[in-house]
Design an enzyme around this catalytic site. Sequence first.
Site, PDB file in Angstrom:
ATOM      1  N   HIS A   1      80.137  -2.586 -36.600  1.00  0.00           N
ATOM      2  CA  HIS A   1      80.718  -1.378 -36.006  1.00  0.00           C
ATOM      3  C   HIS A   1      79.798  -0.722 -35.304  1.00  0.00           C
ATOM      4  CE1 HIS A   1      82.661   2.637 -36.919  1.00  0.00           C
ATOM      5  NE2 HIS A   1      81.561   3.145 -37.137  1.00  0.00           N
TER       6      HIS A   1
ATOM      7  N   ASP B   1      79.705  11.436 -37.593  1.00  0.00           N
ATOM      8  CA  ASP B   1      80.257  11.645 -38.816  1.00  0.00           C
ATOM      9  C   ASP B   1      79.696  11.080 -39.874  1.00  0.00           C
ATOM     10  OD1 ASP B   1      81.133   9.333 -37.619  1.00  0.00           O
ATOM     11  OD2 ASP B   1      82.864   9.520 -39.441  1.00  0.00           O
ATOM     12  N   HIS B   2      78.319  10.912 -39.614  1.00  0.00           N
ATOM     13  CA  HIS B   2      77.587  10.241 -40.506  1.00  0.00           C
ATOM     14  C   HIS B   2      76.017  10.748 -40.626  1.00  0.00           C
ATOM     15  CE1 HIS B   2      80.250   7.084 -41.833  1.00  0.00           C
ATOM     16  NE2 HIS B   2      80.748   7.521 -40.584  1.00  0.00           N
TER      17      HIS B   2
ATOM     18  N   ASP C   1      80.564   2.578 -42.324  1.00  0.00           N
ATOM     19  CA  ASP C   1      81.729   2.098 -42.042  1.00  0.00           C
ATOM     20  C   ASP C   1      81.969   0.646 -41.600  1.00  0.00           C
ATOM     21  OD1 ASP C   1      82.374   4.782 -41.807  1.00  0.00           O
ATOM     22  OD2 ASP C   1      82.284   4.987 -39.748  1.00  0.00           O
TER      23      ASP C   1
ATOM     24  N   HIS D   1      76.420   7.218 -36.211  1.00  0.00           N
ATOM     25  CA  HIS D   1      77.790   8.118 -35.641  1.00  0.00           C
ATOM     26  C   HIS D   1      77.863   9.509 -36.134  1.00  0.00           C
ATOM     27  CE1 HIS D   1      80.502   4.416 -34.485  1.00  0.00           C
ATOM     28  NE2 HIS D   1      79.620   4.998 -33.566  1.00  0.00           N
TER      29      HIS D   1
ATOM     30  N   HIS E   1      84.927   6.307 -45.546  1.00  0.00           N
ATOM     31  CA  HIS E   1      85.914   7.227 -45.504  1.00  0.00           C
ATOM     32  C   HIS E   1      87.298   6.802 -46.155  1.00  0.00           C
ATOM     33  CE1 HIS E   1      85.052   8.552 -41.245  1.00  0.00           C
ATOM     34  NE2 HIS E   1      84.081   7.315 -41.069  1.00  0.00           N
TER      35      HIS E   1
ATOM     36  N   HIS F   1      74.521   4.545 -40.308  1.00  0.00           N
ATOM     37  CA  HIS F   1      74.265   4.306 -38.755  1.00  0.00           C
ATOM     38  C   HIS F   1      74.535   5.451 -38.191  1.00  0.00           C
ATOM     39  CE1 HIS F   1      78.724   5.017 -39.869  1.00  0.00           C
ATOM     40  NE2 HIS F   1      79.132   4.668 -38.420  1.00  0.00           N
TER      41      HIS F   1
HETATM   42 FE    FE Z   1      82.660   7.360 -39.638  1.00  0.00          FE
HETATM   43 ZN    ZN Z   2      81.235   5.026 -37.613  1.00  0.00          ZN
END
Ligand code: FE
Ligand code: ZN
Length: 257
Positions: free
Chosen positions: A113, A58-59, A130, A56, A169, A54
């Site tokens: 998400h 942090d990915h 996530d 985001h 995570h 996805h």
């Molecule tokens: Fe994440």
């Molecule tokens: Zn995420």
Amino acid sequence: MKIVTIPCLQDNFAYLLICTKTQQAAVVDPSEAAPVISEIERQGVKLTTILNTHHHWDHVDGNQELEAKFPGLIIYGHASDRGRIPGQTEFLKSGDEVRFGEESGTFLHNPGHTTGAVTYVFGKTAFTGDTLFAAGCGRLFEGTPAQMHDSLNVQIGGLADDTELYFGHEYTEANLRFALSVDAGNAEIQQKLEAVSALRSAGEFTTPTTLAEERLTNPFMRCTSAEIHACVKSKEPQHNLVDEEVFRTLRELKNNY
Ligand code: FE
Ligand code: ZN
């Protein structure tokens, strides 16, 4: 296919997937480039592909630095994430294959998400981002409880019991504590919490889990359990106990846990 877990940032996981016939590799969710580049060099493989679950940050934050170092990377994401995944070259829609080296896989569209969230599936191995965590699930930033319930219980839940699930995570220990709070009589959760606490104290990670374990310990895959129904009724006596509504209540309880 060989899989190497690469811890990134505070508690993120990237995964290096290596086609052992060609020594070509794909990386799932490179949140940062440096640890991924180190692992590529350690393994002596050629990175050809990024698989983003996805959009985001942090990915995907390592995408551009990896593309600069390894020009011509193929970068997969869902079609609806066009414009949100840096450098995306492949726009997945229903029925598309996912390829690198001589490996080929499929994907599941998992809105909840985010609207463009996907799980990548290679045989009995899946990368859930996530959407599913061990004993938990992602927050509903862009989707409805009904969509996330479907993504977890129908889409991912339709895979084989012995599928290994690699998640985005390291939240497992906290998730299991929440799980016990809504499913107090569940011996499997208690046992897994003890095992996971020991692993974490030893500095080890808890990825992957299996679908069979999740069916026993993940409250978001246990919306029909009598214990969870009793917990939900204690919070909302008028609750009608429809699965999607049980899911919504669990997600709200987790948000406030
Ligand atoms: Fe994440
Ligand atoms: Zn995420």
